[in-house]
Design a protein around this motif. Structure first.
Motif, PDB file in Angstrom:
ATOM      1  N   UNK A  69       0.843  -1.197   0.000  1.00 35.62           N
ATOM      2  CA  UNK A  69       0.000   0.000   0.000  1.00 35.62           C
ATOM      3  C   UNK A  69       0.879   1.247   0.000  1.00 35.62           C
ATOM      4  N   UNK A  70       1.873   1.253   0.855  1.00 36.66           N
ATOM      5  CA  UNK A  70       2.751   2.417   0.959  1.00 36.66           C
ATOM      6  C   UNK A  70       3.533   2.632  -0.336  1.00 36.66           C
ATOM      7  N   UNK A  71       3.938   1.520  -0.955  1.00 38.40           N
ATOM      8  CA  UNK A  71       4.696   1.619  -2.198  1.00 38.40           C
ATOM      9  C   UNK A  71       3.839   2.222  -3.310  1.00 38.40           C
ATOM     10  N   UNK A  72       2.590   1.778  -3.397  1.00 41.83           N
ATOM     11  CA  UNK A  72       1.701   2.309  -4.434  1.00 41.83           C
ATOM     12  C   UNK A  72       1.367   3.778  -4.172  1.00 41.83           C
ATOM     13  N   UNK A  73       1.181   4.117  -2.920  1.00 44.56           N
ATOM     14  CA  UNK A  73       0.885   5.513  -2.580  1.00 44.56           C
ATOM     15  C   UNK A  73       2.080   6.397  -2.938  1.00 44.56           C
TER      16      UNK A  73
END
Ligand SMILES: [Zn+2]
Length: 114
Positions: free
Chosen positions: A69-73
């Protein structure tokens, strides 16, 4: 279905053929990424996403601090989509678990070569 305007080599994926999670449970309380409006990349598609989506479904993660999630954000931030991690509510629209989506081969709404 072949759209004559696109010539013979391109294929339009009909809305009904878009991928759906088989067992789409209730993802209320999961986390999703709200972004600035972002048009669907499929040619001729009018859908505009206000969230990080795939095949028009809002991608959700069970854990707010999921590294994926953090990577995509982070990626959305780099391309200026102004991402904010928010708690998903069913009123936002249909959702799909990120991991179910990934397991299905990451389908998206797109114009594909035949
Ligand atoms: Zn689309």
């Amino acid at each position: 279905m072949v759209d004559p305007r696109l010539g013979e080599l391109e294929l339009v994926v009909d809305e009904e053929e878009l991928w759906h999670e088989d067992d789409a449970g209730d993802h209320a309380g999961w986390s999703c990424v709200r972004t600035d409006p972002f048009p669907c990349p499929a040619e001729g598609c009018e859908f505009v996403a206000d969230f990080m989506t795939a095949a028009h479904l809002i991608l959700v993660w069970e854990e707010r601090d999921d590294p994926n999630l953090l990577r995509h954000a982070e990626r959305a931030k780099r391309v200026g989509r102004n991402p904010r991690i928010v708690e998903y509510e069913p009123s936002f629209g249909p959702s799909a678990s990120y991991y179910a989506w990934e397991a299905s081969g990451r389908p998206v709404h797109a114009v594909r070569p035949e």
